[in-house]
Structure formats: C-alpha cells, structure tokens
Design an enzyme around this catalytic site. Structure first.
Site, mmCIF file in Angstrom:
data_model
loop_
_atom_site.group_PDB
_atom_site.id
_atom_site.type_symbol
_atom_site.label_atom_id
_atom_site.label_comp_id
_atom_site.label_asym_id
_atom_site.label_seq_id
_atom_site.Cartn_x
_atom_site.Cartn_y
_atom_site.Cartn_z
ATOM 1 N N LYS A 179 -5.528 43.513 10.469
ATOM 2 C CA LYS A 179 -5.138 41.780 11.390
ATOM 3 C C LYS A 179 -3.457 41.251 11.257
ATOM 4 C CE LYS A 179 -5.681 37.395 10.619
ATOM 5 N NZ LYS A 179 -4.543 36.811 11.473
ATOM 6 N N GLU A 254 0.284 40.646 -2.408
ATOM 7 C CA GLU A 254 1.536 40.894 -1.809
ATOM 8 C C GLU A 254 1.728 39.046 -1.896
ATOM 9 O OE1 GLU A 254 3.845 42.339 -3.435
ATOM 10 O OE2 GLU A 254 3.065 44.754 -3.388
HETATM 11 P P1 NDP Z 1 -0.550 33.244 5.322
HETATM 12 O O1 NDP Z 1 -1.310 33.598 3.871
HETATM 13 O O2 NDP Z 1 -1.540 31.762 5.344
HETATM 14 O O3 NDP Z 1 -1.643 34.382 5.793
HETATM 15 C C1 NDP Z 1 -1.232 36.073 5.128
HETATM 16 C C2 NDP Z 1 -2.669 36.428 6.779
HETATM 17 O O4 NDP Z 1 -3.502 35.856 6.157
HETATM 18 C C3 NDP Z 1 -2.640 36.019 7.747
HETATM 19 O O5 NDP Z 1 -2.471 36.897 9.072
HETATM 20 C C4 NDP Z 1 -3.897 35.084 7.979
HETATM 21 O O6 NDP Z 1 -4.290 34.666 9.683
HETATM 22 C C5 NDP Z 1 -4.406 35.796 6.290
HETATM 23 N N1 NDP Z 1 -5.691 34.769 6.543
HETATM 24 C C6 NDP Z 1 -5.474 33.548 6.571
HETATM 25 N N2 NDP Z 1 -6.650 33.328 5.409
HETATM 26 C C7 NDP Z 1 -7.313 34.090 5.339
HETATM 27 C C8 NDP Z 1 -8.641 34.174 4.985
HETATM 28 N N3 NDP Z 1 -9.694 33.211 4.438
HETATM 29 N N4 NDP Z 1 -9.081 35.551 4.724
HETATM 30 C C9 NDP Z 1 -8.190 36.674 5.333
HETATM 31 N N5 NDP Z 1 -7.516 36.149 6.051
HETATM 32 C C10 NDP Z 1 -6.853 35.137 6.258
HETATM 33 O O7 NDP Z 1 0.561 33.474 5.010
HETATM 34 P P2 NDP Z 1 1.643 33.668 5.930
HETATM 35 O O8 NDP Z 1 1.495 33.954 7.315
HETATM 36 O O9 NDP Z 1 2.269 31.435 6.013
HETATM 37 O O10 NDP Z 1 2.660 34.220 5.293
HETATM 38 C C11 NDP Z 1 3.898 33.722 4.535
HETATM 39 C C12 NDP Z 1 3.637 33.790 3.201
HETATM 40 O O11 NDP Z 1 3.869 35.498 2.583
HETATM 41 C C13 NDP Z 1 4.074 33.459 1.681
HETATM 42 O O12 NDP Z 1 4.220 32.366 1.127
HETATM 43 C C14 NDP Z 1 5.112 34.663 1.492
HETATM 44 O O13 NDP Z 1 5.793 34.333 0.530
HETATM 45 C C15 NDP Z 1 4.370 35.408 1.836
HETATM 46 N N6 NDP Z 1 4.623 36.778 1.701
HETATM 47 C C16 NDP Z 1 5.100 37.694 0.383
HETATM 48 C C17 NDP Z 1 5.247 38.894 0.822
HETATM 49 C C18 NDP Z 1 5.193 39.655 -0.788
HETATM 50 O O14 NDP Z 1 5.460 41.022 -0.226
HETATM 51 N N7 NDP Z 1 5.065 39.675 -1.769
HETATM 52 C C19 NDP Z 1 6.403 39.595 1.630
HETATM 53 C C20 NDP Z 1 6.261 38.880 2.757
HETATM 54 C C21 NDP Z 1 5.508 37.325 3.016
HETATM 55 P P3 NDP Z 1 -3.373 33.644 10.277
HETATM 56 O O15 NDP Z 1 -2.244 34.291 11.037
HETATM 57 O O16 NDP Z 1 -4.387 33.461 11.306
HETATM 58 O O17 NDP Z 1 -3.100 32.289 9.183
#
Ligand code: NDP
Length: 502
Positions: A179, A254
């Site tokens: 997803k 992560e």
């Molecule tokens: P989000 O948490 O907003 O979204 C990540 C994914 O989760 C997206 O595909 C999102 O869908 C999906 N999602 C959102 N809500 C739900 C839910 N309730 N149930 C299941 N899936 C859900 O993160 P971002 O996309 O904004 O990415 C940025 C974040 O990622 C930052 O905090 C960053 O630090 C972190 N990150 C961490 C890394 C690591 O390795 N530690 C590496 C890279 C980034 P949708 O897009 O539709 O919202």
C-alpha cells in the site's frame, strides 16, 4: 519524455485492475501543482481481493516451495529490469515527489541493489542453528516464510523504501501486498509493471493504492495478513499497532526521527559543514534520518554558523528534473503548510530564521528554502518535533555531559552523527546517544548488511542485513531425541499397583 499513464490501476493477482469503488484520486506534481494523473482508489474490497490472491499464492502456489535458486532468479531479473528502467524510474519519482533527479537516479540504482542483496543474504545468511543437548537431543532451527505480508510505505523516498520491504519479503518466500503512500503512487506502479513483465506467479506481489485510513486500515485489520511492515510517522505506527492487535499481527515499525548532529570544536571543520548541510537538505529535508538538530560546541559556533549561512545562500533550488538542482519542492501543499507552521512556531518561540529568497521559477511549487533556525533551545517545539522539511535547528553546548543530556532529551531515537577528531571521545559519545544508528565523522552512508532502525519512538525492530529475517520468517525449532529420554509416567504407578492387587 517518459510517458506517464493517465490512470494508475491497482495490481491484484497478476492483473492491473480498476478500483472496486470505481473512483480515482488526483496525483499532483509538487513543482507545478498541476494534476499528473488519476489513481484508482483502493478500499476494503480491493484489499480483500489482494489478500485472497496473496493467500492463495502462499498456500497453494509454487512460490514458497520453489527451489531457492529458482525463486531468486525472479528477483535477480527484477533487479536487472530496474536498472534497465532506472532513468524512467528516476524521472517518475522526481515528477511525483519533487526529489532532485540527481538523487532519485541514485535511489533507483540502490533499489536494484536491494533485490540483489537479499538474494545473496537469503542464500548465505538465512541459516539455522543446531544444539546438541547432552547425548539426548539434537535441536535445530529453521526459518520458514510467515505468510501474507502487508507493506505500508511513505512518500519521502518511495521506490527505495518499497524495495527495502518487498525484496526481503519475497526472497524469504512470503507473498505481499504493497500500500504505497497516496502522494507518491507512480514508481510503485512502475515496479508492478516490472514484476508483471518478469512473470512472478500470480498473487505473489500485489499493489493497492489508496488512502491510509481506508485501504491501509483494511490491510492492517485483515485476519489473513500475518505481518505489517510499516514506515511512516510515529503517530500512524501507533494507530496501526492498535488496529492490528485483534488479529495478532507482527509488526516492523520504522518511524519518525529528530536526529542530532554533534560537532565538537576539534572536528574537521569543512567535512563537518559538508555533512551537516547534506544531512539536512538532501531529499529536500524529507528524510527520516535527517540531522535536524545541530549541536555546536561554543568554540566553533560562530565560524560554523557563518559557513552554514554562506552555504544555504548558494544551494541550487529549483526544478527537480534539472540535473543541477540540489533542493526541490516539498511533496504536497498540505505538507508545505505543515512545515511553514513550524517556521511560525519557531519565530513565536524566539528563534531567528535565516533563509535565502527563493529563485525565479519556484512560484508554483511547494518550496521552502533551506532554513537555519538560530538561538534554538532544546525544549522548543522546533527542537522536539519532526518537521520533515529543509529546516535545521541550531543549539550550542559547552561540554560532553551537557550535549549528551540534550541530544537524548527527545522522544525519538533513530540516528545520530558525531564529529570530533578525538577518537576516544567519538566512541564515547556515540555509545551514549540513544539512537539505533550513529555515524562518527561521516554523513549517513549505509552498508546494506547493517541493521537499520530506531530506538524509543523511532521504531520497533530492525530492517536490513540478516536482521530482517527475524521479521519476515517464522523461526521453528525441531527437537529430536537421539536417546530414550526419561518420560514422566503419570497414572502408571496406580495401574501397576492395581495389577499387583488383583
Ligand atoms: P504517514 O505515517 O502519514 O504514512 C505512511 C503510510 O501509512 C502511507 O502509505 C499512509 O497512507 C499510510 N497510513 C496512514 N494512516 C494509516 C492507517 N490508519 N492505517 C494504515 N496505513 C495508514 O507517513 P508519511 O507518508 O507522512 O511519511 C513521513 C514519515 O515517515 C516521517 O515521520 C518520517 O520520519 C517517516 N519515515 C521513517 C523512516 C524510517 O525508516 N524510520 C524512513 C522514511 C520515512 P496515505 O499516504 O494515504 O496517508
């Protein structure tokens, strides 16, 4: 120019299919804020179909029972095709996310490497252990695939992060459903095309686009999905864990970061400046391991800040498709607003904001110039919360004790960077920073064999190397008695007595 499809479909059971809702959502170009294309919005019904296909492929398909070399042949083939299509992948990623093309080219190469790497890893490092227990038992362990993996990914480095999960999931014999983030669907779709061309058995790999709260949530709640590998915000991770609890999912998390870079007076000045600038402004600052908190020792503070000011004035900002661009637009208007809100908070909390004017050509895009926040105190919001943009909070310190206290006084613990020429101090500080990954005298350079992941609110578990096997495989131990081991004989005593008596 690369052709971009008008519509992006879900990929389920080896076919590109429309959303069951019959709905699409718009995908925007962050540089122009024009619509790139429309994406089929997956929902519960699409997730159900994808999980059914993945379950069938796992339980009855050939995937997990293929000879290892035959299974890995597919993955090597995927790596080759990624390389052949690297230029197109880089283009799609830059158009979709705003990441500079020079950086997305490297990411595409790295993604191919992820597949090759996991083939090698599974062959060489997915090994069990044997225990001789006196002369009574030989016990041995096996790694078995778990089942259906739900892979949920963010938008900041989509293609690379997706392959980090897909490669080990498939190499270890699982089937999966990806997803992707709703703001960055293009390269996930390209990967589905590549995997389709390679001819992976139907249902082994599926993609359902859509919104996190709908498609993502359905994937998390599905009882036939055994595990969720998630990369994204800490808040989302916590919600996912709650939603997956009823179906006893295993999770790899992560999450966010607010990583310190600690620069001592004796650091190699030029190299520390280079690393600090790159560590916060590469990936447009949308990087989980970004060194977003700079701790400067008092002796070099002024000189270092002057050098940073000079550099940010000269960073090339602009069109992500221009080879010279070092900083592109943020992914989406909504995210731009988030980052700008933090700049307002920074001002309200008393920080001084230093940033250059945006050059011509940036008017329509979601640009934030490379920004330095001076006079920051560690307790301020901008030093505690993840901004996820090109914004560096700068804090000064006097000595080791003080900097360790401040560096650790944050809820996150993903990465950290230490700059000093005193090697003893380098090790000493590194081991005291509460973070999953530390670099001493270097920017973030990662060998794929090493563990990747965070402490505290930055995550649970480790990706990378053989560490990923813990998540993607079920460890089984088989105990074999090689002697007649004594077995307790419940009930036998009475029976013997009864037979004596009568
Ligand atoms: P989000 O948490 O907003 O979204 C990540 C994914 O989760 C997206 O595909 C999102 O869908 C999906 N999602 C959102 N809500 C739900 C839910 N309730 N149930 C299941 N899936 C859900 O993160 P971002 O996309 O904004 O990415 C940025 C974040 O990622 C930052 O905090 C960053 O630090 C972190 N990150 C961490 C890394 C690591 O390795 N530690 C590496 C890279 C980034 P949708 O897009 O539709 O919202």
């Amino acid at each position: 120019m690369t052709f971009i499809q008008k519509e992006i479909y879900n990929y389920i059971n080896g076919e590109f299919v429309s959303s069951s809702l019959g709905r699409t959502f718009e995908n925007m170009n962050p540089y122009t804020n024009e619509i790139i294309n429309h994406v089929h919005e997956g929902a519960e019904e699409d997730i159900n179909l994808a999980v059914k296909a993945a379950k069938e492929a796992f339980e009855n398909g050939p995937w997990r029972s293929l000879k290892l070399n035959d299974r890995l042949k597919y993955l090597y083939e995927i790596a080759i095709k990624i390389e052949e299509n690297a230029e197109e992948i880089a283009f799609l990623e830059s158009v979709d996310t705003g990441l500079p093309i020079k950086q997305t080219r490297k990411m595409a190469k790295r993604a191919a490497e992820n597949f090759r790497f996991y083939c090698e890893m599974v062959k060489n490092r997915m090994v069990g252990e044997a225990y001789k227990v006196d002369d009574e038992f030989i016990n041995y362990t096996l790694h078995k695939p778990v089942g259906v993996a739900g892979l949920i990914t963010p938008w900041n480095a989509p293609f690379m992060l997706e392959t980090w999960k897909i490669a080990p999931a498939l190499a270890t014999g699982n089937t999966c459903i990806l997803k992707p983030a709703e703001w960055s669907p293009l390269t996930a779709n390209k990967l589905a095309e590549i995997i389709n061309d390679v001819g992976l058995p139907k249902g082994v790999f599926n993609v359902v686009h859509g919104f996190g709260e709908i498609a993502g949530a359905a994937l998390v709640a599905h009882e036939d999905v055994q595990m969720i590998s998630f990369t994204g915000e800490t808040k989302t991770g916590s919600e996912i864990m709650k939603n997956g609890a009823d179906t006893m999912k295993r999770f790899s998390m992560e999450l966010g970061g607010k990583s310190p870079i600690i620069v001592f007076d004796d650091a190699n000045f030029e190299r520390a400046v280079d690393a600090c600038i790159w560590g916060i402004f590469s990936f447009n600052g949308e990087r989980c391991t970004a060194n977003s908190r700079l701790f400067l020792q008092e002796g070099i503070k002024d000189k270092f800040i002057d050098a940073l000011k000079e550099r940010v004035e000269n960073i090339t900002i602009g069109n992500p498709l221009d080879n010279e661009t070092e900083l592109g637009p943020l992914i989406h208007k909504e995210h731009l607003n988030n980052v700008q809100k933090y700049l307002t908070i920074a001002e309200q909390e008393g920080a001084e904001i230093v940033s250059p004017l945006l050059p011509k050509g940036c008017e329509k895009g979601n640009f934030v110039p490379p920004t330095l926040l001076l006079n920051v105190k560690n307790e301020m919001t901008v030093a505690q919360e993840e901004i996820f943009g090109p914004v560096l909070s700068i804090i000064t310190f006097k000595n080791e004790e003080e900097v360790i206290r401040m560096a650790n006084d944050v809820k996150y613990g993903l990465a950290g960077y230490v700059w000093t020429q005193d090697i003893q101090r380098g090790h000493r500080i590194a081991s005291q920073v509460e973070a999953g990954m530390i670099w001493v005298n270097s920017q973030n350079v990662r060998d794929l064999r090493t563990p990747f992941g965070g402490a505290k609110y930055s995550g649970i578990g480790r990706e990378g190397g053989h560490y990923g096997f813990e998540f993607y495989t079920e460890m089984q131990v088989i105990h074999v008695a090689v002697a007649d081991v004594k077995i307790p004989q419940f009930g036998k005593k009475k029976l013997q007595q009864m037979s004596k008596e009568g």
